[in-house]
Design an enzyme around this catalytic site. Structure first.
Site, PDB file in Angstrom:
ATOM      1  N   CYS A   1      -9.820 -27.542 -16.367  1.00 22.33           N
ATOM      2  CA  CYS A   1     -10.120 -26.130 -16.339  1.00 22.33           C
ATOM      3  C   CYS A   1     -11.312 -25.834 -17.232  1.00 22.33           C
ATOM      4  CB  CYS A   1      -8.912 -25.325 -16.815  1.00 22.33           C
ATOM      5  SG  CYS A   1      -7.379 -25.747 -15.951  1.00 22.33           S
TER       6      CYS A   1
ATOM      7  N   LEU B   1      -8.518 -25.129 -12.453  1.00 21.77           N
ATOM      8  CA  LEU B   1      -8.592 -26.077 -11.351  1.00 21.77           C
ATOM      9  C   LEU B   1      -7.207 -26.703 -11.264  1.00 21.77           C
ATOM     10  CD1 LEU B   1     -10.374 -27.577  -9.237  1.00 21.77           C
ATOM     11  CD2 LEU B   1     -10.780 -29.312 -10.977  1.00 21.77           C
ATOM     12  N   SER B   2      -6.464 -26.391 -10.229  1.00 24.02           N
ATOM     13  CA  SER B   2      -5.044 -26.746 -10.157  1.00 24.02           C
ATOM     14  C   SER B   2      -4.867 -28.223  -9.816  1.00 24.02           C
ATOM     15  CB  SER B   2      -4.333 -25.886  -9.103  1.00 24.02           C
ATOM     16  OG  SER B   2      -4.553 -24.516  -9.343  1.00 24.02           O
TER      17      SER B   2
ATOM     18  N   GLY C   1      -7.802 -29.905 -19.624  1.00 25.19           N
ATOM     19  CA  GLY C   1      -7.572 -31.341 -19.676  1.00 25.19           C
ATOM     20  C   GLY C   1      -6.296 -31.757 -18.990  1.00 25.19           C
ATOM     21  N   GLU C   2      -5.817 -32.942 -19.342  1.00 29.20           N
ATOM     22  CA  GLU C   2      -4.572 -33.485 -18.813  1.00 29.20           C
ATOM     23  C   GLU C   2      -3.857 -34.259 -19.911  1.00 29.20           C
ATOM     24  OE1 GLU C   2      -3.544 -32.693 -15.930  1.00 29.20           O
ATOM     25  OE2 GLU C   2      -5.349 -32.130 -14.795  1.00 29.20           O
TER      26      GLU C   2
ATOM     27  N   ASP D   1       1.784 -29.529 -17.936  1.00 27.93           N
ATOM     28  CA  ASP D   1       1.573 -30.187 -19.218  1.00 27.93           C
ATOM     29  C   ASP D   1       1.108 -29.207 -20.293  1.00 27.93           C
ATOM     30  OD1 ASP D   1      -0.827 -29.860 -17.865  1.00 27.93           O
ATOM     31  OD2 ASP D   1      -1.628 -31.837 -18.350  1.00 27.93           O
TER      32      ASP D   1
ATOM     33  N   ILE E   1     -22.710 -44.199  -4.407  1.00 30.50           N
ATOM     34  CA  ILE E   1     -23.988 -43.533  -4.144  1.00 30.50           C
ATOM     35  C   ILE E   1     -25.131 -44.427  -4.603  1.00 30.50           C
ATOM     36  CG2 ILE E   1     -24.386 -42.316  -6.339  1.00 30.50           C
ATOM     37  CD1 ILE E   1     -24.671 -39.764  -4.348  1.00 30.50           C
TER      38      ILE E   1
END
Length: 631
Positions: free
Chosen positions: A2, A50-51, A75-76, A99, A281
């Site tokens: 997020c 941002l889910s 974050g996570e 979390d 890429i």
């Protein structure tokens, strides 16, 4: 993943809310799924989501049971599930499965001790409405950014500097001391950013802010050691920890893809993770395109791969927007392909794995001392490395500046790290920077002062000079360049990047690897490559590190792109910073093939592009237009 932004002051809540919305709108790309805010008489906490986990119930801000504490988080946390169970057993009541709420109740239960328990990437703030105190922390390695400023009576913070710009108490001023170190390091090298008065919270640190007073503390640091280990058991340990980390980093309620290059790091991660989608890429069809090898590996290990070949015009047209997303100038050429790689992946997924961190943890850079292919010179250097320090240093000083083959290898392997190593980039020397810069911009912390901050911490530790170089990179190069561009280029496309090779559990293994199993006569990050070899063909796990090959040399000798760069160098404001005549001569001589100053030119070009956006203009995002349309 997020974006967060907010401030502490005593404006009326209705004014706070309006300002907060303007700030978070600046970083909507970090969280396009939802907006949330907490506003009271003293604080304003904003959030863009941002889910990724608990898609329906994880919106922020989140409050504790009595609404005295409120959190916003970017974050996570990969071990949130066992921590959640433990906190429930201790009597805490959860209303979500996110979390984020684990951090909130964890802070309520353990205070600062929470930071020793969590595993992940994070930047978060918790506002205590009763104490009127803001607590915030940044993850162990600096994977997630956190900026702050104290200006005109307000404490301001955000995931990106651009979110601070709309606040009326923010004073935009160029930090004159930032330019000279940047010319050497190629990235923002100071704690204070290119914006005067705006600072980065250092990796592994937390802070408190209460009634006008901010206090910053370190809660984590690496502890490199020399421990005898048997090679096979070490490789077993590395591989098992990588497998565990990759599994933890795949916990999500959305699909997790993976970047894939021709190198060992991302290949190892992808081979272990086995995602549904991988992405690659490159430029054109020649030397600057790794996507062919990535596709070959994907076929061998039976993974689906999507690749894209970039054109030169695409790269140049997007460069101003890339610098806008970065917030500060960064001339690492790999920012360009990473921007487009993220765009490619974001068409399918919201979350990807990548291979950042392995080179710092396991010594993968040739600049740690690999400057010859001669086995004889390597053997002699290894033997000399067993001499007492005074003898080693004497030989190094004798070899310094010599031109015979192997002289650089001898010097950089035998000299003290503090003397010979400043990190993975050295563009301009300080003398060259002084000659090019106008006097007002020559006053800045020296390169040695910048790196000594970190060498001073480990002076008394009985570790090899190689591990001292790793330690410097962990605190300077990695958070200042590698992780900054990884975060900003992926979040530009609302894509969450996870880095399972940069994990505190893997760091605990890496810091004990014997120096002889980091770099030796056979390869860089030797033990790590053997662990990767259990999942990859030999050609991949032994391959030399390339990074993202970018054709800057070719660009700056093509009339089309040379002319474009020259038009920037000719602008009136350029003479405020540089000896403009000398700068144009450098560009012209490089174009004519008389010199090879491409890195210097690109570093100046990146700064001037950034300055034009944020100071000549109003800091709004540039549109990507074709070069013909721009002309």
């Amino acid at each position: 993943m997020c974006g967060i932004a907010g401030f502490i002051n005593d404006l009326p809540p209705v004014e706070k809310s309006s300002l907060l919305k303007a700030m978070t709108d600046q970083i909507a790309h970090r969280g396009p799924d939802a907006y949330g805010e907490h506003v009271d008489d003293h604080a304003a906490l904003g959030f863009r989501r941002l889910s990724i986990i608990d898609l329906k119930g994880g919106d922020q801000p989140i409050y504790n049971e009595d609404h005295k504490l409120v959190i916003t988080f970017n974050g996570e946390i990969y071990n949130y599930q066992p921590l959640r169970e433990r906190l429930i057993a201790l009597g805490h009541t959860f209303r979500t499965h996110a979390d984020t709420e684990v951090l909130l109740h964890g802070y309520e239960q353990w205070g600062v001790g929470l930071l020793r328990k969590i595993r992940g990437m994070f930047a978060f703030v918790i506002w205590d409405q009763e104490k009127q105190e803001l607590f915030g922390a940044r993850d162990h390695f600096g994977i997630k950014p956190f900026y702050y400023a104290i200006m005109n009576g307000s404490f301001l913070y955000a995931s990106e500097i651009k979110a601070l710009l709309p606040h009326p108490d923010f004073h935009k001023e160029l930090n004159k001391e930032a330019i000279k170190p940047y010319l050497t390091f190629q990235y923002p090298a100071l704690h204070e950013t290119f914006f005067k008065g705006v600072f980065k919270l250092p990796e592994g640190h937390y802070f408190t802010y209460s009634r006008g007073v901010m206090k910053v503390h370190r809660y984590y640091d690496e502890h490199f050691r020399e421990i005898r280990q048997e090679l096979k058991s070490l490789v077993d340990h590395i591989d098992k920890t990588v497998e565990d980390s990759v599994a933890a980093h795949q916990i999500a309620d959305v699909e997790v893809g993976s970047f894939l290059s021709s190198g060992v790091d991302s290949s190892y991660v992808a081979a272990v993770a086995r995602p549904e989608h991988t992405y690659s890429i490159g430029f054109g069809k020649g030397t600057y395109n790794e996507s062919k090898q990535a596709r070959e590996l994907a076929d061998i290990i039976k993974l689906h791969n999507t690749s894209k070949e970039l054109t030169d015009e695409e790269a140049f047209s997007a460069f101003p927007q890339i610098q806008w997303y970065l917030d500060e100038p960064d001339s690492n050429p790999s920012c360009v392909p990473l921007f487009f790689l993220s765009q490619l992946a974001a068409q399918d997924v919201k979350c990807v794995l990548s291979g950042e961190g392995a080179d710092e943890l396991f010594a993968g850079y040739i600049d740690y001392g690999v400057h010859t292919t001669s086995k004889a010179i390597k053997t002699v250097t290894r033997w000399l490395g067993h001499l007492p320090a005074r003898a080693r240093y004497a030989i190094a000083h004798w070899a310094k500046g010599k031109t015979f083959h192997g002289a650089m290898h001898l010097y950089e392997n035998l000299a003290p790290a503090r003397e010979s190593f400043i990190g993975q980039a050295r563009v301009f020397s300080e003398k060259e920077a002084d000659r090019l810069l106008k006097p007002a911009y020559r006053q800045a912390p020296s390169v040695q002062e910048i790196v000594d901050e970190y060498y001073d911490r480990i002076d008394d530790q009985p570790i090899s000079e190689l591990k001292k170089k790793q330690y410097l990179d962990m605190h300077q190069w990695m958070p200042g360049d590698i992780l900054l561009k990884a975060d900003k280029m992926t979040m530009a496309h609302s894509l969450e990047l996870r880095v399972p090779l940069l994990d505190k559990e893997l760091m605990a293994v890496a810091q004990d690897v014997p120096t002889r199993y980091l770099i030796n006569d056979k390869n860089t990050k030797y033990a790590f490559r053997l662990a990767a070899g259990r999942h990859l063909p030999r050609e991949w796990y032994q391959r030399e590190k390339l990074g993202f090959p970018v054709p800057i040399k070719k660009w700056l000798r093509e009339e089309k792109y040379y002319t474009m760069v020259r038009s920037v160098f000719e602008r009136e404001y350029v003479s405020d910073f540089f000896d403009q005549k000398a700068l144009l001569t450098m560009l012209d001589d490089n174009y004519a093939g008389k010199t090879n100053d491409r890195r210097k030119i690109w570093t100046v070009y990146a700064f001037l592009t950034w300055y034009d956006i944020y100071f000549i203009h109003d800091g709004s995002k540039p549109e990507i237009t074709s070069m013909e349309a721009a002309a």
